[in-house]
Design a protein around this motif. Structure first.
Motif, PDB file in Angstrom:
ATOM      1  N   ASN B 521       0.829  -1.213   0.000  1.00 60.52           N
ATOM      2  CA  ASN B 521       0.000   0.000   0.000  1.00 60.52           C
ATOM      3  C   ASN B 521       0.864   1.264   0.000  1.00 60.52           C
ATOM      4  N   THR B 522       1.903   1.255   0.810  1.00 62.24           N
ATOM      5  CA  THR B 522       2.767   2.439   0.862  1.00 62.24           C
ATOM      6  C   THR B 522       3.528   2.602  -0.448  1.00 62.24           C
ATOM      7  N   PHE B 523       3.924   1.489  -1.039  1.00 67.16           N
ATOM      8  CA  PHE B 523       4.604   1.569  -2.331  1.00 67.16           C
ATOM      9  C   PHE B 523       3.716   2.302  -3.340  1.00 67.16           C
ATOM     10  N   ALA B 524       2.433   1.931  -3.386  1.00 65.72           N
ATOM     11  CA  ALA B 524       1.515   2.556  -4.349  1.00 65.72           C
ATOM     12  C   ALA B 524       1.282   4.032  -4.012  1.00 65.72           C
ATOM     13  N   ILE B 525       0.910   4.292  -2.756  1.00 65.13           N
ATOM     14  CA  ILE B 525       0.530   5.661  -2.388  1.00 65.13           C
ATOM     15  C   ILE B 525       1.726   6.609  -2.495  1.00 65.13           C
ATOM     16  N   GLU B 526       2.846   6.196  -1.940  1.00 66.32           N
ATOM     17  CA  GLU B 526       3.997   7.101  -1.884  1.00 66.32           C
ATOM     18  C   GLU B 526       4.702   7.251  -3.237  1.00 66.32           C
ATOM     19  N   SER B 527       4.612   6.242  -4.087  1.00 56.10           N
ATOM     20  CA  SER B 527       5.133   6.402  -5.453  1.00 56.10           C
ATOM     21  C   SER B 527       4.271   7.418  -6.195  1.00 56.10           C
ATOM     22  N   PHE B 528       2.962   7.280  -6.000  1.00 54.80           N
ATOM     23  CA  PHE B 528       2.030   8.160  -6.709  1.00 54.80           C
ATOM     24  C   PHE B 528       2.142   9.606  -6.223  1.00 54.80           C
ATOM     25  N   PRO B 681       5.958   3.615  24.776  1.00 54.54           N
ATOM     26  CA  PRO B 681       6.499   2.883  23.630  1.00 54.54           C
ATOM     27  C   PRO B 681       5.377   2.518  22.652  1.00 54.54           C
ATOM     28  N   LEU B 682       5.648   2.707  21.385  1.00 56.88           N
ATOM     29  CA  LEU B 682       4.685   2.376  20.332  1.00 56.88           C
ATOM     30  C   LEU B 682       5.301   1.293  19.437  1.00 56.88           C
ATOM     31  N   PRO B 683       4.483   0.696  18.549  1.00 58.76           N
ATOM     32  CA  PRO B 683       4.975  -0.408  17.726  1.00 58.76           C
ATOM     33  C   PRO B 683       6.262  -0.106  16.939  1.00 58.76           C
ATOM     34  N   VAL B 684       7.111  -1.124  16.836  1.00 58.67           N
ATOM     35  CA  VAL B 684       8.434  -0.967  16.237  1.00 58.67           C
ATOM     36  C   VAL B 684       8.711  -1.951  15.091  1.00 58.67           C
ATOM     37  N   GLY B 685       8.333  -3.205  15.253  1.00 62.34           N
ATOM     38  CA  GLY B 685       8.837  -4.266  14.384  1.00 62.34           C
ATOM     39  C   GLY B 685       8.433  -4.191  12.927  1.00 62.34           C
ATOM     40  N   GLU B 686       7.314  -3.545  12.625  1.00 58.49           N
ATOM     41  CA  GLU B 686       6.833  -3.507  11.250  1.00 58.49           C
ATOM     42  C   GLU B 686       6.779  -2.121  10.601  1.00 58.49           C
ATOM     43  N   PRO B 687       6.422  -1.068  11.359  1.00 61.44           N
ATOM     44  CA  PRO B 687       6.258   0.248  10.715  1.00 61.44           C
ATOM     45  C   PRO B 687       7.421   0.690   9.827  1.00 61.44           C
ATOM     46  N   PRO B 688       8.706   0.379  10.175  1.00 58.07           N
ATOM     47  CA  PRO B 688       9.781   0.875   9.295  1.00 58.07           C
ATOM     48  C   PRO B 688       9.867   0.137   7.956  1.00 58.07           C
ATOM     49  N   LEU B 689       9.024  -0.886   7.772  1.00 53.68           N
ATOM     50  CA  LEU B 689       9.004  -1.587   6.485  1.00 53.68           C
ATOM     51  C   LEU B 689       8.198  -0.815   5.436  1.00 53.68           C
ATOM     52  N   GLY B 690       7.418   0.176   5.884  1.00 51.29           N
ATOM     53  CA  GLY B 690       6.527   0.866   4.958  1.00 51.29           C
ATOM     54  C   GLY B 690       7.210   1.628   3.837  1.00 51.29           C
ATOM     55  N   PRO B 691       8.039   2.618   4.174  1.00 54.22           N
ATOM     56  CA  PRO B 691       8.475   3.559   3.134  1.00 54.22           C
ATOM     57  C   PRO B 691       9.493   3.010   2.136  1.00 54.22           C
ATOM     58  N   ILE B 692      10.223   1.951   2.464  1.00 57.48           N
ATOM     59  CA  ILE B 692      11.432   1.630   1.717  1.00 57.48           C
ATOM     60  C   ILE B 692      11.190   1.370   0.220  1.00 57.48           C
ATOM     61  N   GLY B 693      10.129   0.634  -0.105  1.00 58.44           N
ATOM     62  CA  GLY B 693       9.873   0.317  -1.520  1.00 58.44           C
ATOM     63  C   GLY B 693       9.683   1.577  -2.342  1.00 58.44           C
ATOM     64  N   ALA B 694       8.827   2.453  -1.846  1.00 58.98           N
ATOM     65  CA  ALA B 694       8.564   3.694  -2.578  1.00 58.98           C
ATOM     66  C   ALA B 694       9.795   4.600  -2.595  1.00 58.98           C
ATOM     67  N   ALA B 695      10.563   4.607  -1.509  1.00 59.08           N
ATOM     68  CA  ALA B 695      11.759   5.459  -1.478  1.00 59.08           C
ATOM     69  C   ALA B 695      12.742   5.022  -2.567  1.00 59.08           C
ATOM     70  N   VAL B 696      12.872   3.711  -2.757  1.00 64.03           N
ATOM     71  CA  VAL B 696      13.728   3.192  -3.828  1.00 64.03           C
ATOM     72  C   VAL B 696      13.163   3.598  -5.192  1.00 64.03           C
ATOM     73  N   GLY B 697      11.864   3.383  -5.363  1.00 61.84           N
ATOM     74  CA  GLY B 697      11.216   3.724  -6.640  1.00 61.84           C
ATOM     75  C   GLY B 697      11.328   5.206  -6.954  1.00 61.84           C
ATOM     76  N   ASN B 698      11.179   6.033  -5.922  1.00 62.18           N
ATOM     77  CA  ASN B 698      11.241   7.479  -6.136  1.00 62.18           C
ATOM     78  C   ASN B 698      12.651   7.939  -6.503  1.00 62.18           C
ATOM     79  N   ALA B 699      13.644   7.285  -5.918  1.00 61.74           N
ATOM     80  CA  ALA B 699      15.026   7.615  -6.277  1.00 61.74           C
ATOM     81  C   ALA B 699      15.307   7.195  -7.719  1.00 61.74           C
ATOM     82  N   LEU B 700      14.820   6.024  -8.088  1.00 58.92           N
ATOM     83  CA  LEU B 700      15.012   5.546  -9.467  1.00 58.92           C
ATOM     84  C   LEU B 700      14.335   6.463 -10.478  1.00 58.92           C
ATOM     85  N   ARG B 701      13.157   6.942 -10.123  1.00 54.82           N
ATOM     86  CA  ARG B 701      12.416   7.858 -10.993  1.00 54.82           C
ATOM     87  C   ARG B 701      13.249   9.107 -11.276  1.00 54.82           C
ATOM     88  N   ARG B 702      13.923   9.571 -10.234  1.00 53.75           N
ATOM     89  CA  ARG B 702      14.734  10.779 -10.392  1.00 53.75           C
ATOM     90  C   ARG B 702      16.035  10.498 -11.133  1.00 53.75           C
TER      91      ARG B 702
END
Lengths: 159, 716
Positions: B521-528, B681-702
């Motif tokens: 979901n983050t890959f789609a939203i953040e790429s867009f 303390p708030l959740p840790v184990g999964e939230p940092p998995l969100g942005p990485i796909g889109a961050a890679v895609g966005n760098a490639l786009r540039r």
């Protein structure tokens, strides 16, 4: 068939089908559980141990080929009281998460450092090809460099 | 285990202030869709309280004669560092050193039983309050006993490092508790304020570090029982196949075979060793009934926005008309993903005298006990699940019904049996991350800001049909809350924004994979959103910030984006470009900046900067470790991994062909910056998995001008 070898410095003889993978002899007959089963096809490296100093994926290595050889497992690499430099570096960098694949990585690293005492990042990339699902690679790389450094300072003291 | 029992000196009944609600409260009123959406919103931000046994008196702590504290953990350790975190939390109120605490996974027979699971990144967040309350209560009980023995008033006593002092006298906790049989349970004492923490917030070394460094036998795969036999079970290769017939005669003749067991529609081979069981299994003559051979195209066709069960999960303003001028639409997809945890699933089971004992790696202790009890027609009290350290979880062990098979095999041969999956079986019988299809729509206004933003997404099951969740919940909520993770739009200032889920159950099992829907979901939203920023001619950091209000977690989300923005530079320098993306999952916002280049035709990620706000970081070093792992695992999923369907079977079935990130793919620099934007303390184990796909895609786009829309991302 009867097969004799040294394991972690001790002579050992087992009576088993010679085609049995060394992994299962080590784990289930000799009860050394630090060497792990991951895939059974030499594809992940969790079962890495040393045979005559070479890193071997023991899930795909028939026990008959170990006849007369020296085997080292993670249990023989170092102990809690006397850690191997690779284990020491792994401690310092706090590498393990789940920890399941780590003995295989440490054994692969120890074998690499025997051949290449000061590996470059490229050496590490080309030689450390096990799989870690927790993806602890970032800390592992630091720990490998650190282990090389511990070895260097140990050598400079002894020289 | 029996050794340990003998060493037990004393056990304390401690009543914890623990709630009993597991999931967001349900009521018939939520049938109305606006109310449903409110529940969806809550499910994204509320940390459900710990829901294990514990409203009745329970055994959590044990003080041994040598003044060590054993903490029975209802949560299992699967690498996320929970044992270390809870040792720190308990030490804080107990006034003992972290090294004095030994954390062990609680077997169900101890009574400390987690009602739900170890999962959802909730362990530390949900135990934070009740564990401190219990630890403080125990401390006051110790002081009460010490006061009696020392002949002084409780108020004059202080505690430190497991020692009670006062009136010139000293006594260890163990001495204070010597001979105590009945307890005066004090009211829950007041907890210490944040700024006085001694252990929380410190980079304490993992409590399980040494056993994991020297290769101690701590995993389910390492478990043994006296007289144990080994088993293999045949599993279908084709999706939807059922067993038609089996000829066991050849297998029965194989060396070491004790028994070939046929129960209902499955067959297991029990032998003296694992290699013997495996060899015999391969001699079974099996005929399968294969009703149809599914194809990749058929699955793809089932899983489309516009097909399946539709549910609007977020709705503000009006819908965009895709035909209208100025409305931009881009489609994204993600593939089937395998868990690929290195320790295979398995169990060592003994069924004897109407009782079952099972040692295994599982994230669902209570559920597994219930499943085994039901299958074997035993009472739950007669089933003891002894959880071990897990060789990876990632959601794969939220359904560990193979415990039933191990138990049945033990029953059939009258001896303990160890059973585990082969790697091929792991790959073909995973409960996969479902493939997804996304249609993003957006429209810019005259000022180059978004006036509409929509995420339409199709997914297979994530929590729907998972045994962990009551079927009624899915009916009531009408949507898959797991597939929804990260699916709603976080840019709340966009006047019209909505998210629409299309759910379809696929012909093979799909379920929870670390971070659930968040990755795709983050890959789609953040790429867009990045594409819209480019279209608007705006800086991607400023563009994002402009669309987030100060409501709810908006301020915290903006803070991580702003901080990450300090490391972000537009443009291409020395053949390298950067990309930024952000997400907020389970109340923990994260923003990541990726720097990459293309080397020898491969995408090379050099550096990732990760800004993360999980509130109080109980162990900052281990929070960073979770970020590092999430980043590389997320890169692996976004850039390498893909299951396909070949000849009606899931493929590949081994590491290597199932491409994953290895050492050479991992960034050499990962910089994690923690912002403590909340006072718990708030959740840790999964939230940092969100942005990485889109961050890679966005760098490639540039870097390349090309927008990659399908995972795994590869260069054309």
């Amino acid at each position: 068939m009867k097969i004799a070898f040294n394991i972690n410095g001790q002579p050992q003889e087992v009576d088993v089908d010679g085609n049995t993978p060394l992994l299962w002899v080590v784990r289930d007959m000799l009860n050394l559980k630090g060497t792990k089963f991951g895939c059974g096809k030499a594809a992940c490296g969790a079962c890495t141990l040393h045979v005559d100093g070479e890193a071997i994926r023991s899930c795909s290595y028939a026990v008959k080929f170990a006849e007369g050889k020296n085997i080292t497992t993670i249990e023989g690499l170092g102990t809690a009281e006397k850690l191997h430099p690779v284990q020491q570096a792994w401690m310092e960098e706090v590498v393990p998460q789940c920890g399941y694949c780590q003995p295989g990585f440490m054994m692969a690293t120890a074998a690499l450092l025997e051949k290449v005492p000061n590996p470059t990042d490229e050496d590490i990339d080309n030689n450390i090809v096990n799989v870690c699902r927790c993806a602890t690679y970032y800390r592992m790389r630091k720990a490998i460099h650190r282990a090389a450094e511990i070895n260097r300072s140990a050598n400079s003291i002894t020289q | 285990m029996s050794e340990k029992k003998k060493l037990s000196r004393r056990k304390f009944l401690v009543r914890g202030g623990i709630g009993t609600i597991g999931v967001v409260a349900l009521g018939t009123y939520v049938f109305r869709n606006p109310m449903r959406r409110k529940v969806y919103e809550l499910s994204e931000t509320v940390v459900p309280p710990y829901s294990g046994a514990g409203t009745e008196a329970n055994l959590w702590f044990e003080v041994t004669k040598d003044n060590q504290v054993v903490l029975y953990s209802p949560k299992v350790e699967m690498g996320q560092g929970v044992f270390t975190g809870i040792a720190q939390i308990a030490a804080e109120e107990l006034d003992v050193a972290v090294e004095q605490i030994q954390v062990v996974a609680a077997a169900t027979s101890t009574g400390v039983i987690d009602g739900l699971s170890t999962g959802g990144s909730l362990s530390i967040a949900s135990l934070w309050q009740p564990l401190r309350e219990m630890a403080a209560t125990l401390r006051e009980m110790v002081k009460g006993e010490a006061a009696k023995k020392m002949g002084v008033g409780t108020s004059s006593l202080t505690t430190s490092n497991g020692v009670v002092s006062g009136g010139g006298k000293e006594m260890t906790f163990a001495e204070a508790l010597e001979g105590v049989v009945e307890w005066n349970l004090p009211d829950t004492p007041e907890l210490r304020p944040n700024r006085q923490y001694k252990f929380v917030g410190k980079p304490v070394k993992r409590v399980d570090l040494m056993p994991k460094i020297i290769g101690d036998p701590i995993f389910g795969m390492d478990a043994e029982m006296p007289g144990m036999l080994h088993a293999c079970i045949i599993r279908k290769e084709h999706i939807g196949a059922t067993l038609k017939s089996v000829d066991t005669s050849k297998a029965e003749q194989m060396p070491g075979v004790v028994k070939v067991v046929k129960i209902d529609d499955w067959v297991g081979v029990v032998a003296k060793s694992f290699p013997q069981a495996l060899a015999a299994k391969n001699k079974l003559d099996i005929e399968w009934d294969i009703p149809k051979k599914w194809t990749e195209a058929e699955i793809k066709d089932m899983l489309q926005v516009g097909k399946g069960n539709e549910m609007i999960t977020q709705k503000t303003g009006s819908a965009l008309d895709p035909e209208e001028e100025g409305v931009v639409s881009i489609e994204f997809t993600s593939p089937i993903g395998a868990h690929a945890q290195i320790e295979p699933n398995g169990a060592v089971a003994e069924v004897k005298d109407g009782k079952a004992t099972i040692i295994m790696s599982t994230q669902v202790v209570a559920l597994t006990r219930q499943q085994v009890a039901e299958a074997l027609d035993l009472s739950e009290e007669d089933v003891n699940i002894i959880p071990t350290y897990l060789g990876g979880g990632f959601g794969r062990r939220l359904d560990t019904r193979h415990a039933i098979e191990a138990a049945r095999l033990s029953q059939a041969v009258g001896k303990p049996v160890k059973y585990f999956f082969t790697r091929k079986e792991e790959f073909q019988h995973d409960q996969f991350r479902p493939p997804t299809h996304h249609v993003m729509r957006g429209k810019l206004n005259e000022d180059g800001l978004l006036e509409g933003l929509e995420h339409h997404y199709a997914s297979g099951d994530v929590v729907i049909n998972a045994p962990l969740f009551p079927a009624a919940m899915n009916t009531v909520l009408g949507t898959d809350l797991g597939a929804m993770r990260g699916g709603n739009i976080q840019y709340d200032k966009v006047p019209s924004h909505r998210a629409v889920q299309w759910h379809t159950t696929l012909p093979f099992a799909t379920s929870s994979w670390r971070s659930l829907g968040l990755l795709a979901n983050t890959f789609a939203i953040e790429s867009f959103v990045d594409e819209m920023a480019i279209k608007a001619g705006k800086d991607p950091v400023a563009f994002r910030l402009a669309h987030i209000s100060n409501e709810g977690n908006g301020k915290r989300l903006k803070a991580v984006i702003e901080k990450a923005g300090e490391f972000y530079k537009d443009g291409v320098t020395n053949g390298r470009a950067m990309g930024i993306a952000t997400s907020i999952d389970a109340g923990s916002p994260c923003a990541q900046v990726v720097e990459l280049s293309i080397e020898n035709g491969e995408i090379k990620v050099h550096k990732v900067t990760c800004v993360f706000d999980c509130g109080i970081a109980v162990n900052p070093d281990q929070v960073k470790a979770q970020c590092e792992g999430s980043i590389i695992m997320g890169m692996s999923a976004a850039m390498h991994e893909k299951m396909t369907i070949k000849d009606g079977k899931l493929f590949p079935t081994i590491y290597g062909p199932y491409r994953m990130a290895l050492m050479r793919h991992a960034p050499k620099e990962i910089d994690v910056i923690l912002i403590e934007g909340a006072d718990k303390p708030l959740p840790v184990g999964e939230p940092p998995l969100g942005p990485i796909g889109a961050a890679v895609g966005n760098a490639l786009r540039r870097l390349t001008g090309q927008r990659l829309t399908d995972l795994p991302m590869g260069l054309a």
